[in-house]
Structure formats: C-alpha cells, structure tokens
Write an enzyme that holds these catalytic residues in place. Structure first.
Site, PDB file in Angstrom:
ATOM      1  N   CYS A 197      -9.444  24.233  -5.810  1.00  0.00           N
ATOM      2  CA  CYS A 197      -8.322  23.311  -5.577  1.00  0.00           C
ATOM      3  C   CYS A 197      -7.204  23.495  -6.588  1.00  0.00           C
ATOM      4  O   CYS A 197      -6.133  23.974  -6.246  1.00  0.00           O
ATOM      5  CB  CYS A 197      -8.838  21.868  -5.592  1.00  0.00           C
TER       6      CYS A 197
ATOM      7  N   LYS B  18      -2.405  16.189  -0.844  1.00  0.00           N
ATOM      8  CA  LYS B  18      -3.497  16.842  -1.584  1.00  0.00           C
ATOM      9  C   LYS B  18      -2.940  17.890  -2.547  1.00  0.00           C
ATOM     10  O   LYS B  18      -3.377  18.000  -3.695  1.00  0.00           O
ATOM     11  CB  LYS B  18      -4.473  17.496  -0.598  1.00  0.00           C
TER      12      LYS B  18
END
Length: 417
Positions: free
Chosen positions: A267, A213
């Site tokens: 993010c 990720k």
C-alpha cells in the site's frame, strides 16, 4: 442481502476478509489461482501469518459457510482483491484485474454486484466494468441508458483499510468507505459490509473511494519521509535521531513518526505513485516523499559498505528481518528484503546471514545466491561481524548489549539505541 458472495483472491486481504464474512453468516466461496493454497485453505491451514486467522478459518469451514476453489463460480456478488502492481511509468498494471474480469464475465447472468477492493488509481473500477461489459455486450451497467432492457450489473469500489497483524480485528471495527458507480450499487455494497463491519459505512462514489485510499496512504508516506529525511540529516550532524524525535514530540501539536530503512508493503510503497501518475504536475510533494523513502535502502547499504571497509573477504553480515513490518511474514515491497538482496549482490565475497523468524525458507529473490543463508537470529548474532537491524520483530527486542559487544551495529529502527 446477497445470497452468496465469491471472494476472488485469497491473499493477505482476501483470505481474512472472506473468513470474517463467512463467520458473519454469509455463504462465501473463495476463488484463487494457486491450487496449493486452495488445498491448504480447505484443510484449515492458513497461508499467511495473521493472528486469529487460523481459528477463524477453521470455524468458517466447519460451519459450511466457506470453501475455496480454483474455478470461477457464479455468485450474487463478487469481491475482487487481487494485486495491483505499477508499471514502469508508475501507472497501474491492470493484468490481474483484467484476468479476473475475463474469467468472471462468462458466469454473469445479470443483477450481480461486482466490488473491487484492490487499491487502485481513480477510474480503475470503471475500467474493470468496461472490460467486463465488452466481453458481455448482452449486459449493461446500472445507470446507463437501457432501451433494450438488458440485464443490469452493479459496480462498486470498497477499499480495505486494515493493518497486517491486526486484520481480524480491524476488518470488523474499522470504518469502511463504500463507493458505488451508482447509488444502488452503493446500497447493495453497504448491505454486504454491514453484515460484519461494526464501524461506520461511509457512502460515496467509486472514483472518490479510489482516491480516498490513495490519499490515506500518501499522507502516511509523506510523514514517514519527513522522519527518514531527518535521520539522514541527523546522521551527518552526529545527532541521535530517535532522541531528537522524542524531544520534539513533547510539543503538544507535534507527532513525528519513526524513521526506518525505507517504506514497504503493497500500500504505502505503491499508492502514492498512482496519484503521481494521475496528476504529475501537481503531485510534487508526494513524488519527493516517495523518492526520499525509496532512497533510504541505498543509504543503509552505504552504511554497511562503510562498516565493511575494515574487513577483508569473509566477513559475516547479519540482516535482521525480511518482512516489510514487524511480526508478520509479508515480504511485498519490503525494503529489508531489497537491502538484503543488494548486500548479497554487491558484497558477494562476504556471507549474508538473513534472519526472518516468520518464514521457513528464503524467498525466490535469493535463488542462485550462494553467499546467503536463512539463519536463526541467535546464531546469526553470535556469528556476525556486522549486525543490521531492519525490522523490529518481537524476537529482536531481547538482544542484549553483551550479545552485540564487539560487533558493528547498524540499527535502522532505533531498537537498541
């Protein structure tokens, strides 16, 4: 398949995922620390802007497959989706994960699966497991020597990969990475995600899933930094950067992204720092990209300062957009919000007309600042001397040249060029 899943954290990721999981037929209990949000959710009121979420929530509630509570419950599986901010040295702040661990540990009996969805540096899932097991020495992690035959817990990391604004669709269609601390943990986690995910379920271990990720978002951050750096160079050379990128992208193997006022969201603006913290020596490119993107808001503020040089006190500055991307209400790590706050602080003798069609009130960051108001966009454009486009919300795309005539324009998204 686990009989009941507790979803801990009902924010931008947790609530949509819990709703999709419940509407796939799984019994889901949503757990959140905010009493007001829990009450609203149980009434069928969404707490975030996300297309399709309200209808999905009502269906989940009506089916009896979903309810929300502020109290930690016992469940067969737990999915944890809480914030993972970074510390001053860009490492992960574990306070929210540890808080969940401490409230969850007393409920465990053994044989439960605990999944961390929160984006995290490598080995965060293991650290969470260690905290839980330190609180419950009568239990043991799967894969550890177990001569006393203690009840076993299973741990996994399954990062989300959804785009705000398309969450309800992408939760179902996107491929998912399933990283267990053991093969059995991976298998159990895959059972849960297979209940609603039509994308491919990609098995790996937990630490690789965590790094995957971070890698995805760091790749995007580096590419955005290239576009943002181009915009700075083009500004100095008097070149239209959007025209330049359009021309360059006609090359069959070139696909340059679009520049903007910076990079926001929980993010892309955060994850690369976790890689830098994990290996500072070898992450030079990732660090530089972060520094370029983090520096872009100050460049925008500098352009406003240049535009204000011809004004005395009392000029009106319209900042169009506070969210970190178009057509959502998510303000996390938003460069637009930070730019607007900096303008209010630095140019207190001028009026800031903040425009954000997806929120009903100014966020707490602006408390005590009497030179800023939340203003409808048509009024802000009409009244402003300087108009700064920070987010390309749908509402801003219809602004005409006539409306902007005679105003200083700073378009950070290339919407009006």
């Amino acid at each position: 398949m686990s009989k009941e899943v507790a979803f801990v954290g009902l924010g931008y990721i947790g609530l949509p995922t819990a709703v999709v999981l419940a509407n796939s037929g799984v019994d889901v209990i949503g757990v959140d620390v905010k009493q007001e949000n829990v009450e609203r959710i149980n009434r069928g009121e969404v707490t975030i802007v996300e297309p399709g979420l309200e209808d999905g929530l009502k269906s989940a509630l009506e089916s009896g497959k979903f309810r929300a509570t502020t109290e930690m419950v016992h469940a067969n599986a737990y999915i944890i989706a809480v914030p993972t901010p970074f510390t001053d040295d860009y490492n992960v702040d574990m306070k929210f994960i540890y808080s969940v661990a401490e409230s969850l540990a007393p409920k465990l009996k053994g044989d439960e699966l605990i999944i961390l969805e929160s984006t995290s540096p490598p080995k965060t899932t293991r650290r969470m497991a260690e905290r839980i097991l330190a609180l419950r020495p009568d239990l043991i992690a799967d894969g550890e020597p177990n001569p006393e035959n203690k009840p076993v817990l299973y741990f996994a990391h399954c990062p989300e990969r959804i785009l705000p604004g398309k969450a309800m669709e992408e939760l179902i269609t996107n491929d998912r990475i399933i990283g267990g601390e053991t093969e059995e943990a991976t298998r159990r986690a895959k059972e849960i995600y297979a209940s609603f995910c039509t994308g491919e379920l990609l098995s790996t271990n937990a630490v690789t899933a965590e790094m995957a990720k971070l890698t995805e978002n760091s790749f995007r951050d580096v590419n955005i930094a290239f576009a943002n750096e181009l915009s700075l160079i083009c500004d100095n050379l008097g070149i239209n950067v959007w025209e330049l990128i359009e021309l360059a992208n006609h090359h069959p193997r070139v696909n340059i992204l679009q520049p903007g006022p910076g990079v926001g969201g929980h993010c892309i603006a955060v994850d690369p720092w976790f890689i830098v913290a994990a290996d500072p020596l070898n992450s030079r490119l990732i660090r530089t990209a972060r520094e370029v993107n983090d520096g872009k808001p100050e460049w925008v503020v500098g352009k406003v300062a240049e535009a204000l040089s011809g004004y005395q006190a009392g000029a009106k500055i319209a900042t169009l957009g506070l969210a970190f991307k178009a057509d959502i209400d998510d303000l996390r790590e938003s460069p637009a919000l930070n730019i607007t706050k900096e303008l209010a602080d630095r140019f207190h003798e001028h009026t800031i007309l903040a425009v954000e069609p997806n929120v009903g009130q100014l966020p707490a960051e602006f408390d005590g600042k009497d030179n800023i108001t939340l203003t409808p966009y048509s009024q802000a454009i009409a009244d402003a001397d300087i108009v700064i486009l920070l987010v390309d919300h749908q509402e801003f795309k219809g602004v005409s040249a006539t409306q902007l005539k005679g105003k200083a324009i700073i378009d950070t998204k290339g919407l009006w060029v």
